[in-house]
Design an enzyme around this catalytic site. Structure first.
Site, PDB file in Angstrom:
ATOM      1  N   LYS A   1       0.806  -1.227   0.000  1.00  0.00           N
ATOM      2  CA  LYS A   1       0.000   0.000   0.000  1.00  0.00           C
ATOM      3  C   LYS A   1       0.846   1.288   0.000  1.00  0.00           C
ATOM      4  O   LYS A   1       0.353   2.374   0.308  1.00  0.00           O
ATOM      5  CB  LYS A   1      -0.994   0.054   1.192  1.00  0.00           C
ATOM      6  CG  LYS A   1      -1.938  -1.107   1.345  1.00  0.00           C
ATOM      7  CD  LYS A   1      -2.497  -1.659   0.070  1.00  0.00           C
ATOM      8  CE  LYS A   1      -3.505  -0.788  -0.613  1.00  0.00           C
ATOM      9  NZ  LYS A   1      -3.967  -1.439  -1.891  1.00  0.00           N
TER      10      LYS A   1
ATOM     11  N   ARG B   1       2.518  -0.046  -7.141  1.00  0.00           N
ATOM     12  CA  ARG B   1       1.981  -0.240  -8.490  1.00  0.00           C
ATOM     13  C   ARG B   1       2.174   1.029  -9.317  1.00  0.00           C
ATOM     14  O   ARG B   1       2.579   0.963 -10.472  1.00  0.00           O
ATOM     15  CB  ARG B   1       0.491  -0.630  -8.421  1.00  0.00           C
ATOM     16  CG  ARG B   1      -0.199  -0.797  -9.758  1.00  0.00           C
ATOM     17  CD  ARG B   1       0.489  -1.761 -10.713  1.00  0.00           C
ATOM     18  NE  ARG B   1       0.528  -3.129 -10.223  1.00  0.00           N
ATOM     19  CZ  ARG B   1       1.236  -4.105 -10.799  1.00  0.00           C
ATOM     20  NH1 ARG B   1       1.971  -3.862 -11.874  1.00  0.00           N
ATOM     21  NH2 ARG B   1       1.236  -5.323 -10.294  1.00  0.00           N
TER      22      ARG B   1
ATOM     23  N   LYS C   1      -6.855   1.219  -6.564  1.00  0.00           N
ATOM     24  CA  LYS C   1      -5.837   2.174  -6.109  1.00  0.00           C
ATOM     25  C   LYS C   1      -6.513   3.521  -5.907  1.00  0.00           C
ATOM     26  O   LYS C   1      -7.136   4.052  -6.826  1.00  0.00           O
ATOM     27  CB  LYS C   1      -4.711   2.319  -7.139  1.00  0.00           C
ATOM     28  CG  LYS C   1      -4.111   1.014  -7.592  1.00  0.00           C
ATOM     29  CD  LYS C   1      -3.360   0.289  -6.493  1.00  0.00           C
ATOM     30  CE  LYS C   1      -2.911  -1.070  -6.980  1.00  0.00           C
ATOM     31  NZ  LYS C   1      -2.319  -1.889  -5.934  1.00  0.00           N
TER      32      LYS C   1
ATOM     33  N   HIS D   1     -10.906   5.967   2.149  1.00  0.00           N
ATOM     34  CA  HIS D   1     -10.667   5.334   3.455  1.00  0.00           C
ATOM     35  C   HIS D   1     -11.828   5.632   4.400  1.00  0.00           C
ATOM     36  O   HIS D   1     -12.389   6.735   4.355  1.00  0.00           O
ATOM     37  CB  HIS D   1      -9.380   5.872   4.088  1.00  0.00           C
ATOM     38  CG  HIS D   1      -8.147   5.524   3.307  1.00  0.00           C
ATOM     39  ND1 HIS D   1      -6.880   5.944   3.683  1.00  0.00           N
ATOM     40  CD2 HIS D   1      -7.969   4.800   2.174  1.00  0.00           C
ATOM     41  CE1 HIS D   1      -5.994   5.473   2.820  1.00  0.00           C
ATOM     42  NE2 HIS D   1      -6.629   4.792   1.890  1.00  0.00           N
TER      43      HIS D   1
HETATM   44  N1  LIG Z   1      -0.845   7.731  -9.261  1.00  0.00           N
HETATM   45  C1  LIG Z   1      -1.490   6.999  -8.371  1.00  0.00           C
HETATM   46  N2  LIG Z   1      -2.711   6.514  -8.649  1.00  0.00           N
HETATM   47  C2  LIG Z   1      -3.381   5.769  -7.722  1.00  0.00           C
HETATM   48  N3  LIG Z   1      -2.879   5.442  -6.528  1.00  0.00           N
HETATM   49  C3  LIG Z   1      -1.663   5.897  -6.215  1.00  0.00           C
HETATM   50  C4  LIG Z   1      -0.927   6.678  -7.108  1.00  0.00           C
HETATM   51  N4  LIG Z   1       0.242   7.005  -6.524  1.00  0.00           N
HETATM   52  C5  LIG Z   1       0.232   6.448  -5.326  1.00  0.00           C
HETATM   53  N5  LIG Z   1      -0.912   5.780  -5.125  1.00  0.00           N
HETATM   54  C6  LIG Z   1      -1.255   5.068  -3.909  1.00  0.00           C
HETATM   55  O1  LIG Z   1      -0.950   3.702  -4.092  1.00  0.00           O
HETATM   56  C7  LIG Z   1      -1.656   3.028  -3.048  1.00  0.00           C
HETATM   57  C8  LIG Z   1      -1.657   1.561  -3.333  1.00  0.00           C
HETATM   58  O2  LIG Z   1      -0.346   1.119  -3.114  1.00  0.00           O
HETATM   59  P1  LIG Z   1       0.230  -0.180  -3.775  1.00  0.00           P
HETATM   60  O3  LIG Z   1       0.119  -0.090  -5.253  1.00  0.00           O
HETATM   61  O4  LIG Z   1       1.612  -0.361  -3.248  1.00  0.00           O
HETATM   62  O5  LIG Z   1      -0.746  -1.282  -3.222  1.00  0.00           O
HETATM   63  S1  LIG Z   1      -0.519  -2.855  -3.192  1.00  0.00           S
HETATM   64  O6  LIG Z   1       0.318  -3.154  -2.046  1.00  0.00           O
HETATM   65  O7  LIG Z   1       0.070  -3.265  -4.453  1.00  0.00           O
HETATM   66  O8  LIG Z   1      -1.881  -3.393  -3.013  1.00  0.00           O
HETATM   67  C9  LIG Z   1      -2.989   3.682  -3.034  1.00  0.00           C
HETATM   68  O9  LIG Z   1      -3.475   3.603  -1.734  1.00  0.00           O
HETATM   69  P2  LIG Z   1      -5.012   3.931  -1.345  1.00  0.00           P
HETATM   70  O10 LIG Z   1      -5.221   5.383  -1.704  1.00  0.00           O
HETATM   71  O11 LIG Z   1      -5.090   3.710   0.078  1.00  0.00           O
HETATM   72  O12 LIG Z   1      -5.857   3.026  -2.175  1.00  0.00           O
HETATM   73  C10 LIG Z   1      -2.693   5.116  -3.493  1.00  0.00           C
HETATM   74  O13 LIG Z   1      -2.810   6.058  -2.463  1.00  0.00           O
END
Ligand SMILES: Nc1ncnc2c1ncn2[C@@H]1O[C@H](COP(=O)(O)OS(=O)(=O)O)[C@@H](OP(=O)(O)O)[C@H]1O
Length: 373
Positions: free
Chosen positions: A130, A134, A336, A340
């Site tokens: 998180k 990605r 993503k 929350h």
């Molecule tokens: N550009 C962009 N677009 C969308 N989301 C973004 C981006 N950059 C960072 N993030 C943040 O990435 C969070 C998810 O992290 P991960 O990809 O590492 O998650 S995972 O561990 O693979 O499930 C995700 O967490 P949440 O907001 O809690 O869903 C995002 O806050």
């Protein structure tokens, strides 16, 4: 007057048909030649991309993969001897490997034609769950010298007994000078992962995307909640005993955020300079800035710049103007950037207090204040 002879006596074909046939044959041969040149084998075009750089052809050593003594060592990109004209200008339109419509970086056709080979990754995004892993990988894939496995291989935590040959099969094919990458965020908290990655290659470059551990924990919980709506509240899972305020550190959502503790385990096998820490917060507020750091760390030319991003107001995140393999804008999917749930302020406060000493230690270890406290 007699009409011009269309066919010579004794010849079965009229001359005009013969001429057409010869013309067609010539154009076919010419097309074949053009195709040959596009495949970067034509001597009149820039030197073949597929030819290994002298030091790579000589073999560098450093890889400890069982049964593959001749694997190239790090860093193919940093030591790349790719002809200059084959690198796109940073501001040139176009995309990473696999894109269409004539925007392909050099070598894409060669890859499409089945050239290149699968290699073990030279760089891995090892965490954190998180953190924004990605987003980082999707952004990096824009670089023509980066090729990455799409799905998380989970080799060093769940699949190690399958062996390196299995792992390598999951990788995309690469040409000399391209970096193979993967991301599996759970590696960061896997006790065996550092030793195993070091056994693959001591030179593996590691990237960790870290994020405020409190927000990270809430994000982690939000993900679980989306799959299992019946789980207890975040507040109740946080404490072993709510009245004493004792935090349940065995809950993975809390555990993962104790970055200093996990990092200690990695430092037993890797020097700190071989690990790059990316701020998950800055990856959102300044993606190009963080991508600049990553490209430098990987020894790549700074090709990904702010020109590659735009802020999507609906998504609330930076997105790519053109995604890999397409010319369309691309944001990450619905998993993503989930909304929350709101968490009791006091609980958030208590968690901040809990993480503070670990964060301080982490800032000290990495030499970087991530500004969470
Ligand atoms: N550009 C962009 N677009 C969308 N989301 C973004 C981006 N950059 C960072 N993030 C943040 O990435 C969070 C998810 O992290 P991960 O990809 O590492 O998650 S995972 O561990 O693979 O499930 C995700 O967490 P949440 O907001 O809690 O869903 C995002 O806050």
């Amino acid at each position: 007057t007699a009409p011009p002879a269309e066919s010579s006596p004794g010849s079965p074909l009229p001359r005009s048909v013969l001429r057409k046939f010869l013309l067609m044959l010539m154009s076919l041969l010419m097309s074949l030649y053009v195709f040959y040149c596009l495949a970067e084998r034509c001597p009149s075009l820039p030197a073949p991309l597929l030819a290994a750089a002298p030091e790579q052809a000589a073999g560098g050593g450093g890889w400890l993969e069982p049964g593959s003594p001749s694997l190239p060592s790090w860093p193919p990109a940093a030591r790349r001897k790719r002809p200059k004209q084959q690198l796109r200008r940073p501001d040139a339109p176009g995309r990473g490997a696999g894109s269409g419509g004539g925007r392909e970086p050099p070598g894409t056709l060669a890859l499409l034609l089945g050239e290149g080979s699968k290699r073990l990754p030279q760089a891995i995004i090892v965490g954190v769950k998180k953190g924004g892993t990605r987003a980082l990988l999707e952004f990096l894939r824009v670089h023509p010298d980066v090729r990455a496995a799409g799905a998380e291989p989970h080799f060093f935590d769940r699949g190690y007994e399958r062996g390196f040959a299995w792992y390598r099969e999951l990788m995309p094919r690469t040409l000399d000078g391209q970096i193979t990458m993967e991301k599996t965020p759970s590696y960061f908290v896997t006790k065996e992962a550092p030793a195993r990655i070091s056994a693959m290659s001591k030179g593996t470059k590691l990237i960790v995307v870290v994020r405020d551990p409190v927000t990270r924990a809430i994000s982690d919980y939000t993900q679980t909640l989306s799959k299992k709506p019946d789980i207890p509240t975040f507040e109740s899972l946080t404490f072993k005993n709510r009245t004493t305020g004792l935090i349940d550190t065995s809950w993975s959502a809390i555990q993962i955020g104790i970055y200093a503790k996990h990092l200690e385990n990695w430092l037993l096998y890797f020097p700190i300079g071989q690990i790059l820490f990316i701020s998950g917060e800055r990856l959102i507020s300044d993606p190009a800035g963080e991508l600049g750091r990553v490209q430098d760390f990987l020894g790549l030319k700074r090709i990904i710049t702010d020109k590659h991003f735009y802020f999507n107001k609906t998504k609330g995140f930076p997105c790519l103007k053109k995604a890999e393999g397409s010319s369309k804008p691309h944001c990450l999917g619905k998993t993503k950037g989930r909304t929350h749930p709101s968490i009791d302020r006091e609980v958030v406060q208590r968690l901040r207090e809990f993480y503070r000493p670990f964060n301080m230690k982490f800032y000290q270890m990495t030499g970087h204040d991530f500004g969470w406290d």
